[in-house]
Design a protein around this motif. Structure first.
Motif, PDB file in Angstrom:
ATOM      1  N   UNK A 202     -12.329  -4.620  -8.600  1.00 23.58           N
ATOM      2  CA  UNK A 202     -10.967  -5.110  -8.785  1.00 23.58           C
ATOM      3  C   UNK A 202      -9.969  -3.957  -8.917  1.00 23.58           C
ATOM      4  N   UNK A 203     -10.420  -2.873  -9.578  1.00 17.82           N
ATOM      5  CA  UNK A 203      -9.513  -1.745  -9.809  1.00 17.82           C
ATOM      6  C   UNK A 203      -9.302  -0.928  -8.546  1.00 17.82           C
ATOM      7  N   UNK A 204     -10.384  -0.719  -7.784  1.00 14.43           N
ATOM      8  CA  UNK A 204     -10.314   0.253  -6.691  1.00 14.43           C
ATOM      9  C   UNK A 204     -10.266  -0.363  -5.296  1.00 14.43           C
ATOM     10  N   UNK A 205     -10.655  -1.628  -5.138  1.00 14.97           N
ATOM     11  CA  UNK A 205     -10.731  -2.196  -3.793  1.00 14.97           C
ATOM     12  C   UNK A 205      -9.333  -2.467  -3.238  1.00 14.97           C
ATOM     13  N   UNK A 206      -9.212  -2.285  -1.947  1.00 12.20           N
ATOM     14  CA  UNK A 206      -7.939  -2.553  -1.270  1.00 12.20           C
ATOM     15  C   UNK A 206      -7.930  -3.918  -0.598  1.00 12.20           C
ATOM     16  N   UNK A 207      -9.085  -4.580  -0.571  1.00 16.79           N
ATOM     17  CA  UNK A 207      -9.134  -5.868   0.101  1.00 16.79           C
ATOM     18  C   UNK A 207      -8.332  -6.936  -0.615  1.00 16.79           C
ATOM     19  N   UNK A 208      -8.045  -8.026   0.069  1.00 21.41           N
ATOM     20  CA  UNK A 208      -7.269  -9.113  -0.512  1.00 21.41           C
ATOM     21  C   UNK A 208      -8.054 -10.412  -0.490  1.00 21.41           C
ATOM     22  N   UNK A 209      -9.379 -10.324  -0.333  1.00 21.04           N
ATOM     23  CA  UNK A 209     -10.195 -11.525  -0.218  1.00 21.04           C
ATOM     24  C   UNK A 209     -10.638 -12.052  -1.576  1.00 21.04           C
ATOM     25  N   UNK A 210     -10.446 -11.269  -2.673  1.00 25.71           N
ATOM     26  CA  UNK A 210     -10.754 -11.755  -4.004  1.00 25.71           C
ATOM     27  C   UNK A 210      -9.483 -12.232  -4.694  1.00 25.71           C
ATOM     28  N   UNK A 211      -9.615 -13.178  -5.639  1.00 24.01           N
ATOM     29  CA  UNK A 211      -8.415 -13.647  -6.352  1.00 24.01           C
ATOM     30  C   UNK A 211      -7.724 -12.498  -7.075  1.00 24.01           C
ATOM     31  N   UNK A 214      -4.618  -9.814  -3.797  1.00 25.71           N
ATOM     32  CA  UNK A 214      -3.740  -9.807  -2.631  1.00 25.71           C
ATOM     33  C   UNK A 214      -2.275  -9.776  -3.024  1.00 25.71           C
ATOM     34  N   UNK A 215      -1.915  -8.978  -4.044  1.00 29.30           N
ATOM     35  CA  UNK A 215      -0.529  -8.873  -4.484  1.00 29.30           C
ATOM     36  C   UNK A 215       0.335  -8.131  -3.480  1.00 29.30           C
ATOM     37  N   UNK A 216       1.636  -8.164  -3.763  1.00 30.01           N
ATOM     38  CA  UNK A 216       2.599  -7.543  -2.839  1.00 30.01           C
ATOM     39  C   UNK A 216       2.404  -6.033  -2.764  1.00 30.01           C
ATOM     40  N   UNK A 217       2.214  -5.392  -3.921  1.00 26.08           N
ATOM     41  CA  UNK A 217       2.029  -3.934  -3.907  1.00 26.08           C
ATOM     42  C   UNK A 217       0.659  -3.553  -3.345  1.00 26.08           C
ATOM     43  N   UNK A 218      -0.354  -4.404  -3.518  1.00 34.66           N
ATOM     44  CA  UNK A 218      -1.647  -4.132  -2.898  1.00 34.66           C
ATOM     45  C   UNK A 218      -1.519  -4.158  -1.377  1.00 34.66           C
ATOM     46  N   UNK A 219      -0.761  -5.140  -0.863  1.00 42.29           N
ATOM     47  CA  UNK A 219      -0.549  -5.212   0.582  1.00 42.29           C
ATOM     48  C   UNK A 219       0.264  -4.014   1.068  1.00 42.29           C
ATOM     49  N   UNK A 220       1.287  -3.615   0.310  1.00 43.85           N
ATOM     50  CA  UNK A 220       2.085  -2.450   0.692  1.00 43.85           C
ATOM     51  C   UNK A 220       1.244  -1.176   0.679  1.00 43.85           C
ATOM     52  N   UNK A 221       0.319  -1.071  -0.296  1.00 41.10           N
ATOM     53  CA  UNK A 221      -0.546   0.114  -0.371  1.00 41.10           C
ATOM     54  C   UNK A 221      -1.455   0.193   0.846  1.00 41.10           C
ATOM     55  N   UNK A 222      -1.999  -0.938   1.298  1.00 44.23           N
ATOM     56  CA  UNK A 222      -2.837  -0.936   2.488  1.00 44.23           C
ATOM     57  C   UNK A 222      -2.025  -0.535   3.726  1.00 44.23           C
ATOM     58  N   UNK A 223      -0.821  -1.065   3.829  1.00 41.82           N
ATOM     59  CA  UNK A 223       0.011  -0.725   4.982  1.00 41.82           C
ATOM     60  C   UNK A 223       0.373   0.752   4.997  1.00 41.82           C
ATOM     61  N   UNK A 224       0.682   1.301   3.817  1.00 44.52           N
ATOM     62  CA  UNK A 224       1.051   2.723   3.744  1.00 44.52           C
ATOM     63  C   UNK A 224      -0.151   3.621   4.057  1.00 44.52           C
ATOM     64  N   UNK A 225      -1.339   3.259   3.574  1.00 43.56           N
ATOM     65  CA  UNK A 225      -2.519   4.073   3.886  1.00 43.56           C
ATOM     66  C   UNK A 225      -2.811   4.042   5.380  1.00 43.56           C
ATOM     67  N   UNK A 226      -2.660   2.873   5.979  1.00 45.03           N
ATOM     68  CA  UNK A 226      -2.886   2.770   7.425  1.00 45.03           C
ATOM     69  C   UNK A 226      -1.872   3.607   8.192  1.00 45.03           C
ATOM     70  N   UNK A 227      -0.641   3.603   7.699  1.00 44.58           N
ATOM     71  CA  UNK A 227       0.407   4.389   8.355  1.00 44.58           C
ATOM     72  C   UNK A 227       0.144   5.886   8.201  1.00 44.58           C
ATOM     73  N   UNK A 228      -0.315   6.303   7.000  1.00 46.84           N
ATOM     74  CA  UNK A 228      -0.561   7.725   6.750  1.00 46.84           C
ATOM     75  C   UNK A 228      -1.737   8.244   7.568  1.00 46.84           C
ATOM     76  N   UNK A 229      -2.745   7.371   7.830  1.00 50.11           N
ATOM     77  CA  UNK A 229      -3.933   7.808   8.546  1.00 50.11           C
ATOM     78  C   UNK A 229      -3.787   7.714  10.062  1.00 50.11           C
ATOM     79  N   UNK A 230      -2.743   7.061  10.537  1.00 53.43           N
ATOM     80  CA  UNK A 230      -2.581   6.913  11.983  1.00 53.43           C
ATOM     81  C   UNK A 230      -2.301   8.267  12.621  1.00 53.43           C
ATOM     82  N   UNK A 231      -2.649   8.369  13.884  1.00 56.36           N
ATOM     83  CA  UNK A 231      -2.488   9.639  14.599  1.00 56.36           C
ATOM     84  C   UNK A 231      -1.082   9.839  15.159  1.00 56.36           C
ATOM     85  N   UNK A 232      -0.236   8.848  14.996  1.00 55.75           N
ATOM     86  CA  UNK A 232       1.132   8.985  15.512  1.00 55.75           C
ATOM     87  C   UNK A 232       1.902  10.022  14.702  1.00 55.75           C
TER      88      UNK A 232
END
Length: 321
Positions: A202-211, A214-232
């Motif tokens: 619960x503390x460390x997972x980025x997934x949103x499949x557990x109750x 899937x909060x707003x900041x959890x979703x924003x954190x996933x989007x930002x990590x994906x953006x930071x890791x992209x090769x663009x």
């Protein structure tokens, strides 16, 4: 009496004394030169059998010790020793151990033999440990014989099946070990283990499949990590996209569009974010500079900082910060 007569009488006494001294010296020298032990010229055997000749049952182990003293020039032939595993009339040789020890002028061999009784008899009977020969090789070959040893074999139960039925004992159920305390401790341990794993997830997972994950900041954190890791390449456009992700999360928590002037009210409504009030203020100031300032900035560094801030906001959202 003249002196000459006196000397003649003393002379036989002196002769007797001298002869006695010579005889005593001869005896002493003979004792010193005679060896204290007779030399061993032929092998001699001494056997130590089990202490009792009766009351032997099936499965009992009988031990014999054979001590042989042989001249140094003779050697015991080990290939002529009784073979382990050999059987004779229901008696099996289960152990053979040989030790040799040099002595003065001869060698002492100690042979340990272990026999186990597997014979079956309904009545007491006389049985024998077998006789065998020990062969010596060397300058003069020789053979010594170890005699057989007899004993009384006693059956555990005399008679036939009828007698055996009378001696049968009822079956007794083995008592069970009380393991309730161990099961309780095991259940408690498993519960703590599952709870700990769930907490770490619960503390460390980025997934949103557990109750509650899937909060707003959890979703924003996933989007930002994906953006930071992209090769663009990280340009101002990518930077503004990252800022929008966090603004959307703030708006969702606040229930409306939130601006820098609304931060105080936001932390009052959401007291879980009060510990990050200064970081939230810095974010809105940096966001205004990025949107309205024309000076170029290191977009890659800005996005990396937003990833860290979003993780802190996600932890506050989950109540673990």
């Amino acid at each position: 009496m003249t002196k000459a007569t006196t000397k003649l009488k003393q002379k036989p006494l002196q002769l007797i004394l001298v002869a006695s001294l010579l005889f005593t010296a001869h005896i002493v020298l003979a004792e010193q030169t005679t060896p204290t032990e007779k030399p061993v010229t032929q092998p001699t055997v001494t056997v130590k059998n089990p202490p009792s000749t009766n009351g032997v049952h099936i499965g009992d182990v009988l031990r014999r010790t054979v001590v042989v003293e042989a001249p140094t020039a003779m050697t015991l032939a080990e290939n002529a020793l009784p073979k382990k595993g050999s059987k004779h009339d229901g008696i099996e040789l289960v152990g053979v151990a040989l030790q040799s020890q040099p002595q003065s002028g001869h060698t002492q061999y100690t042979l340990q033999l272990s026999y186990q009784v597997f014979a079956v008899s309904n009545y007491p009977s006389v049985m024998h440990l077998p006789a065998y020969k020990l062969t010596f090789t060397g300058a003069a070959a020789s053979t010594v014989e170890v005699p057989a040893w007899g004993f009384w074999f006693s059956p555990l139960v005399t008679g036939g099946t009828a007698t055996a039925r009378k001696n049968l004992l009822p079956e007794f159920k083995t008592p069970l070990i009380d393991s309730r305390a161990d099961r309780q401790r095991l259940g408690l341990f498993l519960t703590l283990l599952v709870a700990s794993l769930a907490a770490l997830l619960y503390i460390n997972a980025d997934g949103h499949w557990l109750p509650f994950m899937g909060g707003a900041f959890a979703r924003a954190h996933r989007q930002l990590k994906h953006l930071a890791k992209s090769s663009r390449p990280k340009t101002a456009v990518e930077e503004k996209k990252a800022l929008v992700y966090l603004h959307q999360a703030f708006n969702q928590h606040y229930g409306a569009n939130i601006f820098a002037r609304d931060i105080e009210e936001f932390v009052n409504v959401r007291p879980g974010f009060k510990g990050l009030q200064s970081e939230i203020t810095q974010f809105f100031e940096a966001s205004n500079q990025s949107l309205y300032d024309v000076k170029p900035r290191d977009s890659r560094q800005v996005i990396a900082q937003l990833v860290q801030l979003s993780k802190q906001l996600r932890d506050c959202e989950r109540g673990v910060a």
